[in-house]
Design a protein around this motif. Structure first.
Motif, PDB file in Angstrom:
ATOM      1  N   ILE A  49       0.847  -1.197   0.053  1.00  0.00           N
ATOM      2  CA  ILE A  49       0.029  -0.175   0.216  1.00  0.00           C
ATOM      3  C   ILE A  49       0.828   1.402   0.069  1.00  0.00           C
ATOM      4  O   ILE A  49       1.646   1.419   0.550  1.00  0.00           O
ATOM      5  CB  ILE A  49      -1.083  -0.026   1.299  1.00  0.00           C
ATOM      6  CG1 ILE A  49      -1.724  -1.035   1.405  1.00  0.00           C
ATOM      7  CG2 ILE A  49      -1.720   1.280   1.357  1.00  0.00           C
ATOM      8  CD1 ILE A  49      -2.610  -1.427   2.340  1.00  0.00           C
ATOM      9  N   ASN A  50       0.515   2.093  -1.004  1.00  0.00           N
ATOM     10  CA  ASN A  50       1.318   3.523  -0.742  1.00  0.00           C
ATOM     11  C   ASN A  50       0.841   4.290   0.340  1.00  0.00           C
ATOM     12  O   ASN A  50      -0.370   4.397   0.631  1.00  0.00           O
ATOM     13  CB  ASN A  50       0.789   4.199  -1.979  1.00  0.00           C
ATOM     14  CG  ASN A  50       1.722   5.530  -2.328  1.00  0.00           C
ATOM     15  OD1 ASN A  50       2.173   6.192  -1.444  1.00  0.00           O
ATOM     16  ND2 ASN A  50       1.766   5.808  -3.731  1.00  0.00           N
ATOM     17  N   PRO A  51       1.853   4.745   1.290  1.00  0.00           N
ATOM     18  CA  PRO A  51       1.459   5.315   2.338  1.00  0.00           C
ATOM     19  C   PRO A  51       0.593   6.407   2.092  1.00  0.00           C
ATOM     20  O   PRO A  51      -0.341   6.847   3.051  1.00  0.00           O
ATOM     21  CB  PRO A  51       2.643   6.014   2.877  1.00  0.00           C
ATOM     22  CG  PRO A  51       3.850   5.082   2.110  1.00  0.00           C
ATOM     23  CD  PRO A  51       3.349   4.641   0.905  1.00  0.00           C
ATOM     24  N   ILE A  52       0.396   7.390   0.945  1.00  0.00           N
ATOM     25  CA  ILE A  52      -0.488   8.403   0.877  1.00  0.00           C
ATOM     26  C   ILE A  52      -1.873   7.849   0.840  1.00  0.00           C
ATOM     27  O   ILE A  52      -3.020   8.585   1.015  1.00  0.00           O
ATOM     28  CB  ILE A  52      -0.180   9.162  -0.374  1.00  0.00           C
ATOM     29  CG1 ILE A  52      -0.244   8.157  -1.847  1.00  0.00           C
ATOM     30  CG2 ILE A  52       1.082   9.694  -0.360  1.00  0.00           C
ATOM     31  CD1 ILE A  52      -0.380   9.285  -3.011  1.00  0.00           C
ATOM     32  N   ASN A  53      -2.009   6.530   0.588  1.00  0.00           N
ATOM     33  CA  ASN A  53      -3.293   6.042   0.603  1.00  0.00           C
ATOM     34  C   ASN A  53      -3.936   5.729   2.142  1.00  0.00           C
ATOM     35  O   ASN A  53      -5.048   5.106   2.203  1.00  0.00           O
ATOM     36  CB  ASN A  53      -3.875   4.641  -0.360  1.00  0.00           C
ATOM     37  CG  ASN A  53      -3.266   5.125  -1.624  1.00  0.00           C
ATOM     38  OD1 ASN A  53      -3.723   6.063  -2.201  1.00  0.00           O
ATOM     39  ND2 ASN A  53      -2.609   4.069  -2.457  1.00  0.00           N
ATOM     40  N   GLU A  54      -3.204   5.872   2.969  1.00  0.00           N
ATOM     41  CA  GLU A  54      -3.479   5.721   4.476  1.00  0.00           C
ATOM     42  C   GLU A  54      -4.211   6.848   5.008  1.00  0.00           C
ATOM     43  O   GLU A  54      -4.255   7.952   4.334  1.00  0.00           O
ATOM     44  CB  GLU A  54      -2.372   5.259   5.135  1.00  0.00           C
ATOM     45  CG  GLU A  54      -1.740   3.908   4.826  1.00  0.00           C
ATOM     46  CD  GLU A  54      -2.675   2.755   5.170  1.00  0.00           C
ATOM     47  OE1 GLU A  54      -3.792   2.718   5.567  1.00  0.00           O
ATOM     48  OE2 GLU A  54      -2.068   1.584   4.586  1.00  0.00           O
ATOM     49  N   LYS A  55      -4.570   6.928   6.184  1.00  0.00           N
ATOM     50  CA  LYS A  55      -5.192   8.153   6.875  1.00  0.00           C
ATOM     51  C   LYS A  55      -4.319   8.662   7.940  1.00  0.00           C
ATOM     52  O   LYS A  55      -4.303   9.920   8.268  1.00  0.00           O
ATOM     53  CB  LYS A  55      -6.617   7.696   7.405  1.00  0.00           C
ATOM     54  CG  LYS A  55      -7.726   7.388   6.227  1.00  0.00           C
ATOM     55  CD  LYS A  55      -8.922   6.862   6.829  1.00  0.00           C
ATOM     56  CE  LYS A  55      -9.743   6.292   5.760  1.00  0.00           C
ATOM     57  NZ  LYS A  55     -10.607   5.124   6.212  1.00  0.00           N
ATOM     58  N   ALA A  56      -3.631   7.811   8.695  1.00  0.00           N
ATOM     59  CA  ALA A  56      -2.942   8.145   9.802  1.00  0.00           C
ATOM     60  C   ALA A  56      -1.875   7.341  10.126  1.00  0.00           C
ATOM     61  O   ALA A  56      -2.048   6.116   9.817  1.00  0.00           O
ATOM     62  CB  ALA A  56      -3.590   8.537  10.957  1.00  0.00           C
ATOM     63  N   PHE A  57      -0.723   7.708  10.767  1.00  0.00           N
ATOM     64  CA  PHE A  57       0.215   7.011  11.317  1.00  0.00           C
ATOM     65  C   PHE A  57       0.582   7.539  12.714  1.00  0.00           C
ATOM     66  O   PHE A  57       0.564   8.724  13.013  1.00  0.00           O
ATOM     67  CB  PHE A  57       1.816   7.057  10.532  1.00  0.00           C
ATOM     68  CG  PHE A  57       1.488   6.592   9.205  1.00  0.00           C
ATOM     69  CD1 PHE A  57       1.728   5.754   8.730  1.00  0.00           C
ATOM     70  CD2 PHE A  57       1.194   7.557   7.930  1.00  0.00           C
ATOM     71  CE1 PHE A  57       1.728   4.973   7.499  1.00  0.00           C
ATOM     72  CE2 PHE A  57       0.984   7.358   6.699  1.00  0.00           C
ATOM     73  CZ  PHE A  57       1.431   6.165   6.394  1.00  0.00           C
ATOM     74  N   ILE A  58       0.931   6.610  13.654  1.00  0.00           N
ATOM     75  CA  ILE A  58       1.440   7.190  15.034  1.00  0.00           C
ATOM     76  C   ILE A  58       2.933   6.625  14.987  1.00  0.00           C
ATOM     77  O   ILE A  58       3.356   5.469  14.668  1.00  0.00           O
ATOM     78  CB  ILE A  58       0.681   6.372  15.962  1.00  0.00           C
ATOM     79  CG1 ILE A  58      -0.724   6.974  16.197  1.00  0.00           C
ATOM     80  CG2 ILE A  58       1.391   6.371  17.562  1.00  0.00           C
ATOM     81  CD1 ILE A  58      -1.540   6.074  17.237  1.00  0.00           C
ATOM     82  N   TYR A  92       6.512  13.801  -0.318  1.00  0.00           N
ATOM     83  CA  TYR A  92       7.588  13.724   0.727  1.00  0.00           C
ATOM     84  C   TYR A  92       7.071  12.744   1.782  1.00  0.00           C
ATOM     85  O   TYR A  92       8.047  12.333   2.430  1.00  0.00           O
ATOM     86  CB  TYR A  92       7.800  15.284   1.336  1.00  0.00           C
ATOM     87  CG  TYR A  92       8.755  14.881   2.217  1.00  0.00           C
ATOM     88  CD1 TYR A  92       9.884  14.926   2.377  1.00  0.00           C
ATOM     89  CD2 TYR A  92       8.341  15.793   3.766  1.00  0.00           C
ATOM     90  CE1 TYR A  92      11.129  15.002   3.275  1.00  0.00           C
ATOM     91  CE2 TYR A  92       9.381  15.573   4.779  1.00  0.00           C
ATOM     92  CZ  TYR A  92      10.747  15.211   4.518  1.00  0.00           C
ATOM     93  OH  TYR A  92      11.544  15.294   5.722  1.00  0.00           O
ATOM     94  N   LEU A  93       6.044  12.513   1.926  1.00  0.00           N
ATOM     95  CA  LEU A  93       5.433  11.393   3.001  1.00  0.00           C
ATOM     96  C   LEU A  93       6.258  10.187   3.057  1.00  0.00           C
ATOM     97  O   LEU A  93       6.649   9.928   4.048  1.00  0.00           O
ATOM     98  CB  LEU A  93       3.948  11.070   2.835  1.00  0.00           C
ATOM     99  CG  LEU A  93       3.472  10.374   4.011  1.00  0.00           C
ATOM    100  CD1 LEU A  93       3.535  10.826   5.188  1.00  0.00           C
ATOM    101  CD2 LEU A  93       1.833   9.792   3.331  1.00  0.00           C
ATOM    102  N   ALA A  94       6.506   9.587   2.060  1.00  0.00           N
ATOM    103  CA  ALA A  94       7.254   8.232   2.083  1.00  0.00           C
ATOM    104  C   ALA A  94       8.601   8.468   2.488  1.00  0.00           C
ATOM    105  O   ALA A  94       9.127   7.659   3.232  1.00  0.00           O
ATOM    106  CB  ALA A  94       7.194   7.488   0.656  1.00  0.00           C
TER     107      ALA A  94
END
Length: 147
Positions: A49-58, A92-94
């Motif tokens: 899964i591409n991280p930009i397709n997620e909603k949140a990270f802790i 930049y997220l990844a």
């Protein structure tokens, strides 16, 4: 009856500074129907899964937790050590997540439907443009006293 007179045993779930363990955070999120998955686990990576397709990270390093969250169509670093939220581009997220891993952070993906919030509702209709990147708290005072 005499158990109330014994000293409380220290909990492995929280320390005197207020630091919570991953188990406490996971259980708290479960109340909202949310699940934590270790970002670099084989199980998660196999989903590709591409991280930009997620909603949140802790993210966690030593005794500090912070969140990276998508609000509207934009990502924000909500680290309390910064003077304010930091806008993170999709591209930049990844790289940011990879940098955090290099620095020793544990990163967890939050899966499920996040509760509604006012920021989400507002940012669904508008985009933020950040003129100046927030600084680390203390960085400003250090520069002011040095100047």
């Amino acid at each position: 009856m005499d158990s109330i007179f014994h000293e409380k045993q220290p909990s492995g779930n929280m320390d005197d500074s207020g630091f919570f363990s991953i188990q406490v955070i996971s259980n708290a999120l479960r109340v909202w129907g949310l699940e934590l998955i270790l970002f670099n686990s084989r199980e998660y990576q196999s989903l590709m899964i591409n991280p930009i397709n997620e909603k949140a990270f802790i993210c966690n390093y030593k005794e500090h937790w912070f969140t990276i969250r998508k609000l509207g169509q934009q990502w924000f670093n909500l680290n309390s050590l910064l003077t304010g939220p930091e806008l993170i581009s999709d591209t930049y997220l990844a790289l940011f997540l990879a940098q955090l891993q290099q620095e020793g952070y544990s990163i967890f993906v939050i899966r499920g439907n996040l509760p509604e919030c006012e920021a989400e509702q507002i940012l669904a209709f508008m985009r933020v443009q950040q003129q100046q990147r927030p600084r680390l708290i203390g960085e400003e005072e250090a520069q002011t006293s040095a100047g």
